[in-house]
Design an enzyme around this catalytic site. Structure first.
Site, mmCIF file in Angstrom:
data_model
loop_
_atom_site.group_PDB
_atom_site.id
_atom_site.type_symbol
_atom_site.label_atom_id
_atom_site.label_comp_id
_atom_site.label_asym_id
_atom_site.label_seq_id
_atom_site.Cartn_x
_atom_site.Cartn_y
_atom_site.Cartn_z
ATOM 1 N N GLU A 52 0.779 -1.240 0.000
ATOM 2 C CA GLU A 52 0.000 0.000 0.000
ATOM 3 C C GLU A 52 0.813 1.295 0.000
ATOM 4 O O GLU A 52 0.357 2.302 0.546
ATOM 5 C CB GLU A 52 -0.911 0.009 1.223
ATOM 6 C CG GLU A 52 -0.178 0.128 2.593
ATOM 7 C CD GLU A 52 0.122 -1.195 3.251
ATOM 8 O OE1 GLU A 52 0.203 -2.216 2.541
ATOM 9 O OE2 GLU A 52 0.295 -1.224 4.486
ATOM 10 N N HIS A 111 -8.332 -3.468 -0.784
ATOM 11 C CA HIS A 111 -7.551 -3.609 0.453
ATOM 12 C C HIS A 111 -6.461 -2.537 0.508
ATOM 13 O O HIS A 111 -6.342 -1.798 1.488
ATOM 14 C CB HIS A 111 -6.934 -5.014 0.495
ATOM 15 C CG HIS A 111 -6.045 -5.279 1.668
ATOM 16 N ND1 HIS A 111 -6.461 -5.965 2.786
ATOM 17 C CD2 HIS A 111 -4.746 -4.943 1.909
ATOM 18 C CE1 HIS A 111 -5.472 -6.037 3.652
ATOM 19 N NE2 HIS A 111 -4.410 -5.422 3.145
ATOM 20 N N GLU A 112 -5.673 -2.454 -0.557
ATOM 21 C CA GLU A 112 -4.558 -1.501 -0.555
ATOM 22 C C GLU A 112 -5.057 -0.061 -0.551
ATOM 23 O O GLU A 112 -4.432 0.824 0.049
ATOM 24 C CB GLU A 112 -3.636 -1.739 -1.746
ATOM 25 C CG GLU A 112 -3.073 -3.157 -1.860
ATOM 26 C CD GLU A 112 -2.397 -3.662 -0.603
ATOM 27 O OE1 GLU A 112 -1.899 -2.845 0.184
ATOM 28 O OE2 GLU A 112 -2.390 -4.895 -0.401
HETATM 29 ZN ZN LIG Z 1 -2.588 -4.903 3.974
#
Ligand SMILES: [Zn+2]
Length: 874
Positions: free
Chosen positions: A292, A325-326
């Site tokens: 991320e 998610h990221e």
């Molecule tokens: Zn993560």
């Protein structure tokens, strides 16, 4: 960060221990605890890097503005594999040249100056060189057949390999990055390019990036090569998805997800995405699934670059989830960062909990709530092992820090958040999230900061609930008596899968438990003292309404019988998944015979939800693999599978263009079950035909069904099929297609072809990012397990050379797929003399898992035999 996409194949069975380390990326260098002193605080870095992609080296100039709180003549920061050329300090006084001493164990450099440096602001200027390594971390070299790329992966503690820095998450600073690169190349960093000037020299240009916001070192990124992007503007942000030029056609899928998610998050968090641009970049060699980095998210190619016309539903869903998610991390992790790695769950639990929301909103047809419920069951099984850890646990060394990235930090923490959200209500929980983010933006936070914010906004005992789940390991089981007069007696204790482990009677939880009512649900807080609770009126007594509670439930006989009888009609799919999970856990703990589980599966067999079915089908695989020990038992179980599920498969009929994703997945899973566990030879022949048709023309078959057909076809596959798959892997430019073809090469039953597949996996035709995963898959497939293990042992030097990356622990953990005492001793002895660096946790869980399997077979095989004998047709 996100682990590589789930690599479960049709035939693989996965164990709790294996899944545990699936997420854990273990560092391969033992180091020693050493936190930096807080007397020197960085505020700004001006960093200029010049990578040489051919020589695999780089040079750097690093100017760090610091604030010094006490006069000193030495300053310590982090650096490893850095060659220092000069160090100068410009303090509030005369400039001085420093000497450098290195401590490789602590990954630190200490600059010593001849005269005392006064307190106050100063700038440290460092000139240095480094190497673009092959280890997929730090500033590293990523190669394709065409050319080299220089890319970064810094989480958790590898920024120090690219530049000397104060490499701890709480040392947030701003950064001015510039990159000197080849004239024909481009580069991506966290912020947008503000200047692009020719030189130095005729064949170079220099890119200058905008000053970053205050952020942690582990979130920086520099990516150099010939990346090409597609872009869009959303909520005043420039969004791009980038890849190597041959794969840029596969970027629109992720761009669509990213556009949707950005707007969704802007709205949900009430804080606009903090940067002007966001890039999502597919990297040819990438160890994790995704990372991320603030404004410059990096991905394993399979986790980003998808052709929806040819990718199975699960590959699309996995990639979408990785993107969301990221992106959630841009707020949870990047904007607000945990104070220290012991609270990594604040990053990973949140991103895992959040990832499902935009995907569910954008693709309701993908059964996200059921996906979440299924993941929760896996996590509960892992957390019921003998040596699970608490969500918040001590971590000091890089080694310990890396081991925090496991199913507890991701899965359990997200399950806890889901349960608390379900209890408070979505809107109240969101207010607490917004309050927490607002207070800590561009700074750091702890667990207490989060639960105090939620307690303050909701006026409910969130602090007590979360403390009980975050600070102690394991999970409770609630044992319910028969309800009477609107009340039920309940007792709680810690639940272990192994009946041999006695729980400590003092360990108790405070948490909300939600009963199913006629309308929706009714939640009550259970405390360690609670022994009786009110039960709302309902057609059925079910203590995990919505399936979002992080606990196991056990019922009295009559209530259990009613649940099984009415599960198909009265429970929602997530509730059915939760009931299946409880039933399996009770079987494992020897509180119910295995026949009870199979009877529940049969009671749900007409359920049309693909995720409910896949949870049951995976366990049928586990029963075949782990509980049966004779061909006779497996044949009898196959008869039961046929009798129950062949009619369900027939009902679905052949695939048609208008099929929903649910129907596509259900058909594919039924085909897999009937061929692999049901020994259906007629369907196997059909599967081979489908597989060949797909290989002739990938667009001619439903890709989800084709994937299942390929998995079924390789079981009896011949050399011709092997050759076609190998060629597909070597020639396709679609990462999902390549990945699937490669994984299939270690799934052939034929011993000679399996050997070929294993040898290929450790050859230079296969990237290091994939080699260990190939071996792990071989270990997961029951028929291929022994041969894969003996291949690993006899080819150890070759295997070991491919395990230079953190992925070695994958292979170690999957040796936990064995189920005999002899195999356990063999695994133990082998790794005692052939250690895989920093895989001690993986090995410990593997051994525990084998022991757990031996116990399960000993306890349940007689029950299974008796149950099978009582089935019609036996
Ligand atoms: Zn993560």
């Amino acid at each position: 960060m996100k682990s590589p996409s789930n690599f479960l194949s049709a035939r693989a069975t996965v164990s709790a221990a294996a899944a545990f380390v699936l997420l854990a990326l273990l560092s391969s260098q033992p180091t020693f605890a050493q936190r930096l002193p807080t007397t020197v605080i960085p505020t700004h870095y001006t960093l200029k890097l010049a990578p040489d992609l051919k020589a695999a080296t780089f040079s750097g100039e690093d100017a760090i503005d610091v604030n010094i709180s006490q006069p000193t003549n030495s300053i310590t920061l982090n650096a490893i594999e850095i060659n220092f050329l000069s160090v100068t300090i410009f303090p509030n006084g005369p400039q001085q040249t420093g000497t450098v001493s290195l401590d490789a164990d602590k990954q630190q450099a200490t600059f010593t100056f001849p005269n005392t440096v006064p307190a106050g602001n100063a700038t440290i200027k460092v000139r240095y060189t480094g190497i673009l390594n092959n280890e997929l971390r730090g500033f590293y070299l990523s190669k394709t057949a065409r050319r080299n790329y220089a890319v970064t992966q810094f989480e958790a503690t590898d920024a120090r390999r690219a530049f000397p820095c104060f490499d701890e998450p709480a040392f947030k600073a701003t950064y001015d990055i510039s990159l000197v690169i080849d004239a024909a190349d481009t580069a991506i960093s966290n912020t947008e390019v503000v200047a692009d000037t020719p030189g130095p020299g005729a064949d170079k240009h220099t890119l200058v990036f905008a000053t970053t916001p205050k952020m942690s070192t582990y979130l920086l990124a520099f990516l150099v090569g010939d990346f090409e992007c597609t872009g869009a503007r959303q909520d005043n942000v420039d969004l791009r998805v980038c890849a190597t030029p041959d794969k840029v056609a596969l970027t629109p899928f992720a761009l669509g997800i990213a556009k949707f998610a950005l707007h969704y998050y802007d709205d949900y968090f009430g804080i606009h995405y903090p940067l002007k641009k966001l890039d999502l970049v597919g990297i040819p060699d990438f160890e994790a699934g995704a990372m991320e980095n603030f404004g410059a998210i990096t991905f394993r190619e399979t986790d980003l670059l998808i052709d929806p016309k040819t990718a199975p539903i699960d590959a699309q869903r996995n990639a979408a989830i990785d993107v969301t998610h990221e992106m959630a991390h841009q707020w949870f992790g990047d904007l607000v960062t945990m104070q220290w790695w012991d609270n990594i769950w604040l990053n990973e639990g949140f991103a895992t909990w959040m990832e499902a929301k935009p995907v569910a909103a954008m693709h309701p047809e993908w059964n996200m709530p059921e996906e979440v419920a299924g993941d929760e069951q896996d996590t509960l099984d892992i957390d019921a092992g003998p040596t699970t850890r608490a969500i918040r646990a001590r971590a000091d060394t890089p080694d310990e820090i890396d081991q925090m990235f496991d199913s507890i930090a991701y899965g359990k923490a997200s399950d806890v958040l889901l349960m608390v959200e379900n209890y408070l209500g979505e809107e109240t929980f969101r207010e607490g999230v917004q309050a927490y983010l607002k207070v800590h933006e561009y700074a750091n936070a702890t667990a207490e900061d989060f639960w105090n914010a939620q307690t303050a906004t909701s006026h409910k005992p969130v602090d007590k609930i979360m403390e009980s789940l975050i600070m102690q390991p394991g999970e409770p089981i609630f044992n319910f008596a028969t309800p009477a007069d609107g009340k039920v007696s309940v007792g709680q204790n810690r639940f272990f899968l192994s009946p041999a482990i006695a729980p400590d009677p003092r360990q108790k939880w405070t948490l909300p438990i939600c009963f199913k009512t006629a309308a929706a649900q009714d939640c009550e807080i259970l405390t360690p003292k609670t022994s009786r609770v009110s039960v709302p009126t309902a057609a059925l007594f079910f203590a995990n309404a919505g399936g979002k509670g992080y606990y196991r439930s056990a019922y009295a006989l009559a209530q259990h019988a009613a649940l099984v009888a009415q599960a198909a009609s009265l429970l929602t799919p997530p509730e059915q998944i939760s009931l299946l999970g409880d039933e399996w856990a009770l079987t494992h703990a020897n509180r119910a015979p295995i026949g009870d589980y199979l009877d529940l599966v049969a009671a749900l067999k007409s359920d049309s939800n693909a995720q409910v079915f896949s949870n049951a089908a995976r366990k049928i695989g586990t029963i075949t693999d782990k509980i049966t020990s004779t061909k006779e038992e497996r044949d009898q179980l196959a008869v039961w599978v046929q009798r129950n599920f062949a009619p369900e498969y027939a009902k679905l009929g052949p695939s048609a263009p208008g099929d929903s994703p649910n129907t596509q997945e259900l058909r594919a899973q039924l085909l897999t079950l009937l061929v692999i566990r049901g020994n259906n030879t007629e369907l196997q022949t059909q599967a081979r035909k489908l597989a060949d048709r797909y290989l002739d023309d990938p667009t001619s078959v439903d890709p989800t069904l084709a994937q299942a057909a390929l998995g079924a076809a390789v079981e009896n596959g011949d050399a011709a099929l092997f050759d076609r798959l190998q060629k597909l892997y070597e020639t396709s430019t679609d990462p999902a297609v390549q990945d699937s073809a490669l994984r299939l090469l270690v799934q052939f039953d034929n011993p000679a072809l399996l050997e070929r597949g294993l040898e290929y996996s450790v050859s230079n035709k296969v990237r290091n990012q994939d080699a260990a995963i190939q071996l792990a898959i071989g270990l997961r497939i029951p028929e291929n397990r022994d041969a894969t293990w003996s291949f690993i042992k006899t080819h150890w030097s070759q295997v070991e050379s491919d395990l230079t990356t953190d992925l070695g622990s994958y292979m170690v953990s999957d040796t936990g797929s064995f189920c005999t005492a002899e195999a356990r001793d063999n695994v133990k002895n082998f790794f005692a003399t052939h250690p895989v660096a920093a895989s001690d946790v993986a090995l410990k869980h593997a051994i525990e898992n084998i022991d757990g399997c031996v116990e399960l077979r000993r306890l349940q095989e007689p029950n299974l035999k008796a149950w099978l004998a009582a089935q019609p047709g036996s």
